[in-house]
Design a protein around this motif. Structure first.
Motif, PDB file in Angstrom:
ATOM      1  N   VAL A 107      49.612  43.814  39.477  1.00 23.24           N
ATOM      2  CA  VAL A 107      49.359  43.820  41.329  1.00 23.24           C
ATOM      3  C   VAL A 107      50.798  42.680  41.142  1.00 23.24           C
ATOM      4  CG1 VAL A 107      47.419  43.339  43.225  1.00 23.24           C
ATOM      5  CG2 VAL A 107      47.088  45.296  41.575  1.00 23.24           C
ATOM      6  N   ILE A 108      51.238  42.635  41.827  1.00 19.93           N
ATOM      7  CA  ILE A 108      52.042  41.046  42.126  1.00 19.93           C
ATOM      8  C   ILE A 108      52.098  41.362  44.076  1.00 19.93           C
ATOM      9  CG2 ILE A 108      54.222  40.918  42.517  1.00 19.93           C
ATOM     10  CD1 ILE A 108      54.934  41.965  40.504  1.00 19.93           C
ATOM     11  N   ALA A 109      52.005  40.000  44.444  1.00 21.51           N
ATOM     12  CA  ALA A 109      51.902  39.652  45.586  1.00 21.51           C
ATOM     13  C   ALA A 109      52.349  39.658  46.518  1.00 21.51           C
ATOM     14  CB  ALA A 109      50.632  38.995  46.127  1.00 21.51           C
ATOM     15  N   LEU A 110      53.273  39.858  47.522  1.00 25.02           N
ATOM     16  CA  LEU A 110      54.540  39.314  47.677  1.00 25.02           C
ATOM     17  C   LEU A 110      54.406  38.673  49.337  1.00 25.02           C
ATOM     18  CD1 LEU A 110      56.620  42.991  47.601  1.00 25.02           C
ATOM     19  CD2 LEU A 110      56.822  41.048  45.315  1.00 25.02           C
ATOM     20  N   ASP A 111      54.838  37.476  49.168  1.00 28.08           N
ATOM     21  CA  ASP A 111      55.060  36.599  50.519  1.00 28.08           C
ATOM     22  C   ASP A 111      53.830  36.423  50.935  1.00 28.08           C
ATOM     23  OD1 ASP A 111      56.262  36.401  53.262  1.00 28.08           O
ATOM     24  OD2 ASP A 111      55.023  37.535  53.820  1.00 28.08           O
ATOM     25  N   THR A 112      52.670  36.589  50.135  1.00 30.50           N
ATOM     26  CA  THR A 112      51.667  36.356  51.139  1.00 30.50           C
ATOM     27  C   THR A 112      50.709  35.385  50.006  1.00 30.50           C
ATOM     28  OG1 THR A 112      51.695  37.300  53.207  1.00 30.50           O
ATOM     29  CG2 THR A 112      49.896  36.021  52.672  1.00 30.50           C
ATOM     30  N   PRO A 113      50.306  34.927  49.382  1.00 28.34           N
ATOM     31  CA  PRO A 113      49.584  34.490  47.811  1.00 28.34           C
ATOM     32  C   PRO A 113      48.285  35.337  48.210  1.00 28.34           C
ATOM     33  CG  PRO A 113      50.464  32.343  47.957  1.00 28.34           C
ATOM     34  CD  PRO A 113      51.069  33.452  49.217  1.00 28.34           C
ATOM     35  N   LEU A 114      47.853  36.038  47.333  1.00 27.61           N
ATOM     36  CA  LEU A 114      45.928  36.058  47.778  1.00 27.61           C
ATOM     37  C   LEU A 114      45.164  34.626  47.089  1.00 27.61           C
ATOM     38  CD1 LEU A 114      45.894  38.902  45.180  1.00 27.61           C
ATOM     39  CD2 LEU A 114      45.794  38.709  47.589  1.00 27.61           C
ATOM     40  N   GLU A 115      44.174  35.126  47.472  1.00 26.83           N
ATOM     41  CA  GLU A 115      43.021  33.432  47.543  1.00 26.83           C
ATOM     42  C   GLU A 115      42.049  33.812  46.879  1.00 26.83           C
ATOM     43  OE1 GLU A 115      41.932  31.180  50.896  1.00 26.83           O
ATOM     44  OE2 GLU A 115      42.946  32.772  52.072  1.00 26.83           O
ATOM     45  N   PRO A 116      41.736  33.553  44.993  1.00 30.79           N
ATOM     46  CA  PRO A 116      42.397  32.853  44.884  1.00 30.79           C
ATOM     47  C   PRO A 116      43.392  33.061  43.951  1.00 30.79           C
ATOM     48  CG  PRO A 116      40.906  32.857  43.258  1.00 30.79           C
ATOM     49  CD  PRO A 116      40.687  33.549  44.380  1.00 30.79           C
ATOM     50  N   ILE A 117      44.767  32.676  44.297  1.00 31.30           N
ATOM     51  CA  ILE A 117      46.271  33.001  43.739  1.00 31.30           C
ATOM     52  C   ILE A 117      46.589  33.933  42.820  1.00 31.30           C
ATOM     53  CG2 ILE A 117      47.680  30.949  42.508  1.00 31.30           C
ATOM     54  CD1 ILE A 117      50.067  31.728  44.114  1.00 31.30           C
ATOM     55  N   ASP A 118      45.201  33.145  41.624  1.00 29.55           N
ATOM     56  CA  ASP A 118      46.000  34.072  40.307  1.00 29.55           C
ATOM     57  C   ASP A 118      44.617  35.541  40.135  1.00 29.55           C
ATOM     58  OD1 ASP A 118      42.921  33.275  40.336  1.00 29.55           O
ATOM     59  OD2 ASP A 118      43.257  32.235  38.515  1.00 29.55           O
ATOM     60  N   ALA A 119      44.265  35.885  41.418  1.00 26.19           N
ATOM     61  CA  ALA A 119      43.503  37.361  41.909  1.00 26.19           C
ATOM     62  C   ALA A 119      44.651  38.356  41.527  1.00 26.19           C
ATOM     63  CB  ALA A 119      42.793  37.578  42.828  1.00 26.19           C
ATOM     64  N   ALA A 120      45.815  37.640  41.788  1.00 22.69           N
ATOM     65  CA  ALA A 120      47.306  39.005  41.794  1.00 22.69           C
ATOM     66  C   ALA A 120      47.614  38.161  40.366  1.00 22.69           C
ATOM     67  CB  ALA A 120      47.849  38.856  42.503  1.00 22.69           C
ATOM     68  N   ASP A 121      48.259  39.577  39.433  1.00 21.38           N
ATOM     69  CA  ASP A 121      48.573  39.128  38.345  1.00 21.38           C
ATOM     70  C   ASP A 121      50.543  37.834  38.498  1.00 21.38           C
ATOM     71  OD1 ASP A 121      47.443  40.866  35.862  1.00 21.38           O
ATOM     72  OD2 ASP A 121      48.538  42.500  37.474  1.00 21.38           O
TER      73      ASP A 121
END
Length: 341
Positions: A113-127
């Protein structure tokens, strides 16, 4: 002073991708989940992902929310991707906190899972996250506005047009970056609208579109008709704000700054609708994301981060025809050559 902040080393080698492995490209399925399918930014992101998928022989399924902030549609999309056996998901999350549990389900199922443009909270919730440095994007337009107004900056009346009440990371980063660049104490850098500076007329929500930008600008003009500086989350919101200002005869004496750098937005800078905008690169985000999914499917290799950051920085460039000393920028002619239209 004209130069770009966009890195020239954005190739797959920087990410450390490896393409050796036994999986066949034709068997690799990927998903793209965007906030909406109407915002030009996400339209171009989808085009970039599909073009790269075709080039690599991958299968792409695209999903989008009904509007900015539509978390339920994105949750349903992730569930569909898991059921389909996708190897990777690219997502621009609408609610950067609420979507995390669904992202975890995808990752637990072995999906990259890669977040594009908008980081998740927390950012490391995505790969991984491939994004503009959104704080820098805001900071650049804040610094430009400060130097453009000069002595008048101390008496500025500022309207901020954000996205929505959930305060997604991209909104907070750009808003707080702008205020930082303008020299305003942000109080808590991780949230919006808690500032005490009397120059701030207020924050309102644009939903990241033109209609919302017009509505938010009308609301803030009612609060203070003397607004003379407008920050907008993106260029569709800026276009709406301009129409609201034009309706009351204020379009000539209010400075608007924004973020995106799409071709229509850059043309609005050239036409004087927007004073300056920070250009980002959604086609690059999407194409790199597809390459990363292919690499992961074939070798298990995950993308790396930009050194010193917790995401991979896809670059940002200030676009204006009125440069100021100390703030690097390019003009609209060059911006149009780089825009994602």
């Amino acid at each position: 002073m004209k130069k770009t902040l966009l890195s020239s080393a954005l190739g797959a080698a920087v990410l450390g991708f490896a393409f050796a492995g036994s999986a066949q490209a034709a068997e690799i399925g990927a998903c793209l989940i965007t906030k909406t399918d109407s915002n030009p930014f996400f339209v171009k992101m989808k085009e970039g992902a599909q073009k790269k998928a075709d080039e690599l022989g991958m299968t792409l399924k695209a999903y989008a929310g009904k509007m900015d902030g539509d978390n339920e549609s994105q949750v349903a999309a992730i569930e569909s991707c898991i059921a389909d056996g996708a190897k990777g998901i690219l997502i621009t999350p609408s609610d950067t906190k609420a979507i995390v549990s669904s992202v975890k389900q995808a990752r637990d199922a072995g999906i990259l899972v890669i977040a594009l443009d908008t980081p998740l909270e927390p950012i490391d919730a995505a790969d991984a996250t491939f994004a503009t440095d959104n704080f820098m994007a805001g900071k650049l337009i804040g610094e430009w506005a400060l130097k453009t107004l000069g002595d008048k900056a101390k008496d500025a009346k500022i309207a901020l047009l954000d996205i929505n009440v959930t305060q997604p990371t991209v909104e907070v980063l750009r808003d707080q970056g702008f205020l930082t660049g303008f020299g305003i104490d942000t109080v808590d850098i991780h949230r919006n609208a808690d500032e005490k500076d009397p120059r701030i007329v207020g924050n309102d929500f644009s939903d990241g579109n033109e209609e919302g930008g017009r509505r938010a600008m009308e609301n803030l003009l009612q609060k203070d008709p003397g607004v003379n500086l407008v920050y907008t989350i993106n260029e569709p919101a800026a276009a709406g704000a301009y129409e609201a200002l034009k309706a009351v005869g204020r379009e000539k004496d209010v400075l608007i700054v924004s973020v995106d750098g799409g071709c229509p937005g850059v043309k609005n800078v050239a036409d004087g609708v927007i004073g300056a905008t920070s250009q980002q690169y959604p086609l690059l985000m999407a194409s790199m994301g597809m390459e990363a999914i292919k690499a992961f499917a074939e070798s298990g290799k995950k993308p790396e981060k930009t050194p010193g950051l917790d995401f991979f920085n896809t670059g940002v460039t200030l676009i204006t025809d009125k440069p100021v000393d100390g703030v690097p920028s390019i003009d609209t002619k060059e911006g149009l050559a780089k825009c994602w239209g």
